[in-house]
Design a protein around this motif. Structure first.
Motif, PDB file in Angstrom:
ATOM      1  N   VAL A 202       0.876  -1.171   0.000  1.00  0.00           N
ATOM      2  CA  VAL A 202       0.000   0.000   0.000  1.00  0.00           C
ATOM      3  C   VAL A 202       0.909   1.215   0.000  1.00  0.00           C
ATOM      4  CG1 VAL A 202      -1.750   1.309   1.246  1.00  0.00           C
ATOM      5  CG2 VAL A 202      -1.859  -1.191   1.209  1.00  0.00           C
ATOM      6  N   GLU A 203       0.750   2.032  -1.012  1.00  0.00           N
ATOM      7  CA  GLU A 203       1.642   3.183  -1.192  1.00  0.00           C
ATOM      8  C   GLU A 203       0.795   4.412  -1.485  1.00  0.00           C
ATOM      9  OE1 GLU A 203       4.385   4.143  -4.832  1.00  0.00           O
ATOM     10  OE2 GLU A 203       5.451   2.724  -3.539  1.00  0.00           O
ATOM     11  N   GLY A 204       0.699   5.302  -0.490  1.00  0.00           N
ATOM     12  CA  GLY A 204      -0.130   6.490  -0.673  1.00  0.00           C
ATOM     13  C   GLY A 204      -1.587   6.105  -0.837  1.00  0.00           C
ATOM     14  N   ASN A 205      -2.159   6.497  -1.965  1.00  0.00           N
ATOM     15  CA  ASN A 205      -3.568   6.220  -2.229  1.00  0.00           C
ATOM     16  C   ASN A 205      -3.759   5.103  -3.245  1.00  0.00           C
ATOM     17  OD1 ASN A 205      -4.531   8.193  -0.461  1.00  0.00           O
ATOM     18  ND2 ASN A 205      -4.278   9.799  -2.004  1.00  0.00           N
ATOM     19  N   ARG A 206      -2.866   4.135  -3.201  1.00  0.00           N
ATOM     20  CA  ARG A 206      -3.024   3.005  -4.113  1.00  0.00           C
ATOM     21  C   ARG A 206      -2.496   1.728  -3.463  1.00  0.00           C
ATOM     22  NH1 ARG A 206       1.484   3.856  -8.871  1.00  0.00           N
ATOM     23  NH2 ARG A 206       3.322   3.998  -7.517  1.00  0.00           N
ATOM     24  N   ALA A 207      -3.049   0.614  -3.917  1.00  0.00           N
ATOM     25  CA  ALA A 207      -2.683  -0.696  -3.380  1.00  0.00           C
ATOM     26  C   ALA A 207      -2.200  -1.581  -4.513  1.00  0.00           C
ATOM     27  CB  ALA A 207      -3.887  -1.342  -2.694  1.00  0.00           C
ATOM     28  N   ASN A 208      -1.130  -2.316  -4.255  1.00  0.00           N
ATOM     29  CA  ASN A 208      -0.576  -3.201  -5.280  1.00  0.00           C
ATOM     30  C   ASN A 208      -1.131  -4.605  -5.088  1.00  0.00           C
ATOM     31  OD1 ASN A 208       1.340  -5.108  -6.604  1.00  0.00           O
ATOM     32  ND2 ASN A 208       2.393  -3.204  -7.129  1.00  0.00           N
ATOM     33  N   ILE A 209      -1.813  -5.076  -6.116  1.00  0.00           N
ATOM     34  CA  ILE A 209      -2.392  -6.422  -6.106  1.00  0.00           C
ATOM     35  C   ILE A 209      -1.786  -7.200  -7.260  1.00  0.00           C
ATOM     36  CG2 ILE A 209      -4.507  -7.792  -6.113  1.00  0.00           C
ATOM     37  CD1 ILE A 209      -4.451  -5.800  -3.845  1.00  0.00           C
ATOM     38  N   ALA A 210      -0.958  -8.173  -6.931  1.00  0.00           N
ATOM     39  CA  ALA A 210      -0.341  -9.036  -7.950  1.00  0.00           C
ATOM     40  C   ALA A 210       0.331  -8.220  -9.051  1.00  0.00           C
ATOM     41  CB  ALA A 210      -1.384  -9.984  -8.540  1.00  0.00           C
ATOM     42  N   GLY A 211       0.999  -7.133  -8.652  1.00  0.00           N
ATOM     43  CA  GLY A 211       1.755  -6.338  -9.611  1.00  0.00           C
ATOM     44  C   GLY A 211       0.998  -5.194 -10.242  1.00  0.00           C
TER      45      GLY A 211
END
Length: 235
Positions: A202-211
């Protein structure tokens, strides 16, 4: 370690059984005798795990002993009379050994008793899945929940992005959000539901899901970050 009692009024037969027990590291002899009442007392006191029981004895028969001790310990019958042995199976004995007893046959009976202590593993239940209506009539896709990375709204349709490819289905994202198990699935944007299992960053206002980075909507941010806070160990 199985604590064994050899109950046989014939000393020669009892001594052979004791010699067999002493050859098996997982067995130990508590007592060897023809004393029925000593055996019953030790069994009731919880001092015996495995009883080698002769059927024909002067005071009480082996069948009488079975009736008294119930299921307090495992029992292997030792007898020269197979008809009596069959009666013993009505009392859930492990096995019966016909005299004269060979060591390999003794071992098989002991292994049978030990196998009864191995818990039976339940059949693995099939993983949870969805049957998704496809883009054509009477077409459905089977999608396992654990394979889903995220779900994206496409107006009247949704796209399931999974480990096995993408599936387009006629669904409503709001209804999916209510029906999918939480917190395994979390709605983080009006257009996205993510699988928290596949969440890596989770980075700022976004989430990394499977790249893939998925935006976190303003109206969903507080609830999502409250969920994340429960997993933070270094604050």
């Amino acid at each position: 370690m199985y604590r064994c009692f050899v109950l046989d009024d014939e000393k020669y037969a009892a001594d052979i059984m004791v010699s067999f027990i002493q050859k098996v590291p997982s067995l130990t002899v508590v007592e060897s005798s023809g004393n029925v009442f000593s055996a019953i007392d030790k069994i009731i006191q919880g001092e015996v795990d495995l009883l080698f029981l002769d059927i024909q004895m002067p005071d009480l028969s082996g069948i009488d002993v079975l009736k008294i001790i119930g299921s307090r310990c495992k029992v292997i019958l030792t007898t020269a009379y197979p008809d009596y042995a069959l009666e013993g199976f009505e009392y859930d004995v492990v096995d019966y050994l016909m005299k004269p007893i060979a060591f390999d046959r003794f071992l098989r009976a002991v292994e049978k008793a030990q196998r009864q202590d191995i818990p039976v593993q339940p059949d693995k239940q099939e993983e949870a899945f969805l049957m998704l209506k496809g883009d054509r009539k009477h077409k459905y896709h089977k999608v396992f929940l654990e394979d889903i990375y995220y779900i994206e709204s496409l107006r009247n349709y949704v796209k399931f992005v999974t480990a096995k490819g993408n599936v387009i289905s006629y669904q409503n994202l709001a209804m999916l959000s209510e029906s999918l198990p939480s917190p395994l699935f979390f709605r983080i944007h009006r257009s996205f539901i993510i699988s928290t299992k596949h969440l890596s960053i989770v980075e700022g206002n976004r989430a990394n899901i499977a790249g893939t980075f998925i935006p976190i909507g303003e109206s969903y941010k507080k609830m999502f970050f409250d969920y994340l806070e429960r997993g933070i160990i270094n604050r």
